[in-house]
Design a protein around this motif. Structure first.
Motif, PDB file in Angstrom:
ATOM      1  N   TYR A  61      11.759  -2.683   6.363  1.00 43.79           N
ATOM      2  CA  TYR A  61      10.507  -2.090   5.475  1.00 43.79           C
ATOM      3  C   TYR A  61      10.183  -3.413   4.606  1.00 43.79           C
ATOM      4  N   VAL A  64       7.721  -5.306   6.679  1.00 47.99           N
ATOM      5  CA  VAL A  64       6.476  -4.479   6.842  1.00 47.99           C
ATOM      6  C   VAL A  64       5.614  -4.508   5.589  1.00 47.99           C
ATOM      7  N   SER A  65       6.347  -4.110   4.451  1.00 47.86           N
ATOM      8  CA  SER A  65       5.695  -3.995   3.284  1.00 47.86           C
ATOM      9  C   SER A  65       4.933  -5.411   2.866  1.00 47.86           C
ATOM     10  N   TYR A  68       2.138  -6.196   4.935  1.00 46.43           N
ATOM     11  CA  TYR A  68       0.917  -5.271   4.487  1.00 46.43           C
ATOM     12  C   TYR A  68       0.260  -5.654   3.133  1.00 46.43           C
ATOM     13  N   GLN A  97       5.388   8.692   0.608  1.00 42.17           N
ATOM     14  CA  GLN A  97       4.216   8.390   1.503  1.00 42.17           C
ATOM     15  C   GLN A  97       3.618   6.630   1.465  1.00 42.17           C
ATOM     16  N   GLY A  98       4.382   6.172   0.393  1.00 36.96           N
ATOM     17  CA  GLY A  98       4.390   4.805   0.128  1.00 36.96           C
ATOM     18  C   GLY A  98       3.182   4.564  -1.040  1.00 36.96           C
ATOM     19  N   GLN A 123      -1.463   1.653  -2.257  1.00 37.26           N
ATOM     20  CA  GLN A 123      -0.776   2.482  -1.199  1.00 37.26           C
ATOM     21  C   GLN A 123      -0.242   1.565  -0.174  1.00 37.26           C
ATOM     22  N   PRO A 125       2.567   1.254   3.331  1.00 31.39           N
ATOM     23  CA  PRO A 125       3.170   1.833   4.261  1.00 31.39           C
ATOM     24  C   PRO A 125       4.191   2.734   3.894  1.00 31.39           C
TER      25      PRO A 125
END
Length: 139
Positions: A61, A64-65, A68, A97-98, A123, A125
């Motif tokens: 994560y 990924v974050s 993002y 929910q991020g 917001q 992911p």
């Protein structure tokens, strides 16, 4: 056990060293700027982040974050980078929910407040679990 500790150290270091931003702060007018005061509550938040590891889902994560964050250019909200020559580390607390539910920075100054405001309604992911502590080093 040693391998897990090395992975934890590597994950923590990678997060802090990875710049969560796409721009460099301007140092021209801030050349003689004194260092900002440290936030005494930041260490506890960083300990919470470190406590999330070792965890393969959390490690994944982080990548990924960060991707993002960079793609969405969340750090460019409010033009915070040029407010100080010193970097800011922000820790975002994310819900399931991020959505950012809380922010804390390592220092207290106008730049740190600007980043806290910029990320307050961000917001990301959905994280692998909640609450999730997400640090980002901003230049």
């Amino acid at each position: 056990m040693k391998t897990k500790m090395l992975k934890l150290a590597a994950a923590s270091a990678a997060v802090l060293l990875a710049a969560g931003c796409s721009t460099m702060g301007g140092a021209g007018s801030n050349a003689n700027e004194p260092p900002p005061p440290q936030n005494p509550n930041f260490a506890a938040a960083m300990n919470q982040f470190n406590g999330q590891f070792p965890n393969d889902k959390a490690t994944k994560y982080e990548e990924v974050s960060l991707n993002y964050n960079n793609a969405q250019k969340l750090d460019e909200r409010g033009n915070c980078h040029d407010m100080s020559k010193y970097p800011v580390v922000i820790i975002l607390t994310l819900d399931a929910q991020g959505k950012v539910t809380k922010t804390i920075t390592d220092v207290e100054n106008k730049k740190a407040q600007c980043f806290r405001d910029a990320y307050a309604s961000a917001q990301l992911p959905p994280p692998p679990f909640a609450p999730y502590q997400k640090p980002i080093r901003l230049r």
